[in-house]
Design an enzyme around this catalytic site. Structure first.
Site, PDB file in Angstrom:
ATOM      1  N   ASP A   1      44.802  30.439 -12.504  1.00 27.08           N
ATOM      2  CA  ASP A   1      43.395  31.495 -13.302  1.00 27.08           C
ATOM      3  C   ASP A   1      43.727  33.011 -13.603  1.00 27.08           C
ATOM      4  O   ASP A   1      44.047  34.041 -13.309  1.00 27.08           O
ATOM      5  CB  ASP A   1      42.543  32.295 -11.516  1.00 27.08           C
ATOM      6  CG  ASP A   1      41.149  33.124 -11.642  1.00 27.08           C
ATOM      7  OD1 ASP A   1      40.556  32.913 -12.743  1.00 27.08           O
ATOM      8  OD2 ASP A   1      40.822  33.699 -10.793  1.00 27.08           O
TER       9      ASP A   1
ATOM     10  N   HIS B   1      38.284  32.724 -14.493  1.00 27.93           N
ATOM     11  CA  HIS B   1      37.156  32.447 -13.722  1.00 27.93           C
ATOM     12  C   HIS B   1      36.186  33.629 -15.121  1.00 27.93           C
ATOM     13  O   HIS B   1      34.838  33.675 -15.118  1.00 27.93           O
ATOM     14  CB  HIS B   1      36.976  32.691 -12.785  1.00 27.93           C
ATOM     15  CG  HIS B   1      36.665  33.865 -12.122  1.00 27.93           C
ATOM     16  ND1 HIS B   1      37.983  34.004 -11.050  1.00 27.93           N
ATOM     17  CD2 HIS B   1      36.210  34.897 -12.783  1.00 27.93           C
ATOM     18  CE1 HIS B   1      37.783  35.310 -10.539  1.00 27.93           C
ATOM     19  NE2 HIS B   1      36.558  35.637 -11.048  1.00 27.93           N
TER      20      HIS B   1
ATOM     21  N   SER C   1      36.255  41.490 -10.188  1.00 28.16           N
ATOM     22  CA  SER C   1      37.546  40.261 -11.451  1.00 28.16           C
ATOM     23  C   SER C   1      38.523  40.418 -12.428  1.00 28.16           C
ATOM     24  O   SER C   1      38.026  40.940 -12.893  1.00 28.16           O
ATOM     25  CB  SER C   1      36.710  38.962 -11.183  1.00 28.16           C
ATOM     26  OG  SER C   1      36.447  38.073 -10.003  1.00 28.16           O
TER      27      SER C   1
END
Length: 259
Positions: free
Chosen positions: A111, A67, A209
């Site tokens: 992910d 992402h 992230s």
């Protein structure tokens, strides 16, 4: 059902209504260059500049969250304070982004993404790779691991930090996330890790992230998503489930030779 999931990525990236992204809460400044595998990803998108974390797994490959893939990405290695021009820093452009072929941005499954660097990193004390786990090897609940990043440092902060922060987090049982009303619809035990004791105010949050969860010197998890309020537990991509794909993908790309 109103979604309350937040991706731990750039602050402007939303996976779905009510979603959010990743930072370090309840941690402290890391010892400079004690985590030489850490990568700072600067992204230029149509909405402005965003950032993510990542980690060096081969001289010419950085592993991060899928992402984090939007925009034009520049990788900064060997950094502690990303706003300073430190002698240890190496800035490298990305030759190609290789997200997992089954990444699903709605369910947040698979992910992870490999970034092939345009030039291989020069390995030294401040820039070095981190080992991948053995394929299929899991981390026992109760294990204490660590994570680092340049994300926000508290729930109310509007800006990310320029200095690398770190925090120790407890690996929780799969049931902890499966019983959480805001996580259970997304959590897949075979592909994800449940991390962070609900009774402690320590977690990743916006801006972290793609960074690694490090357990016994290996990268066992990738910061992925969590609840919008930033409270633990958070969900990490389980690296050991993807080791065959990671190695096959890197193996299919010839190592680049420095100019």
């Amino acid at each position: 059902m109103q979604l309350q999931i937040l991706l731990l990525l750039p602050m402007t990236f939303f996976l779905s209504p009510g979603a959010h992204t990743g930072e370090i809460i309840g941690g402290q400044e890391a010892k400079p260059h004690s985590r030489p595998y850490m990568a700072y990803l600067k992204k230029k998108t149509c909405t402005g500049e965003e950032m993510c974390g990542g980690f060096l797994v081969r001289e010419d490959f950085v592993l991060t969250a899928a992402h984090c893939g939007d925009g034009n990405i520049t990788v900064l290695l060997g950094a502690h304070n990303v706003l300073r021009k430190e002698k240890t820093q190496q800035r490298v452009s990305v030759l190609q982004k290789i997200p997992h072929p089954r990444y699903n941005k709605m369910s947040i499954e698979n992910d992870l993404m490999l970034l092939q660097l345009a030039e291989p990193a020069e390995l030294d004390d401040a820039v070095y790779t981190i080992p991948l786990p053995q394929a299929g090897r899991t981390v026992d609940p109760g294990s204490v691991c660590s994570v680092a990043g340049w994300g926000k440092t508290n729930h109310d902060a509007k800006l990310t930090t320029n200095i690398l922060q770190e925090v120790e987090l407890e690996v929780m049982s799969d049931e902890t996330c499966q019983k959480d009303t805001k996580l259970r619809y997304y959590y897949k035990p075979s592909k994800m890790m449940c991390v962070g004791n609900p009774n402690e105010d320590k977690a990743t949050f916006s801006g972290d992230s793609g960074g690694p969860l490090v357990c016994d010197g290996t990268a066992q998890g990738i910061v992925s998503f969590g609840k919008k309020d930033g409270s633990p537990p958070r969900v990490f991509t389980r690296v050991s489930a993807y080791v065959p794909w990671i190695k096959k993908t890197m193996g299919s790309q010839q190592p680049r030779v420095p100019r």
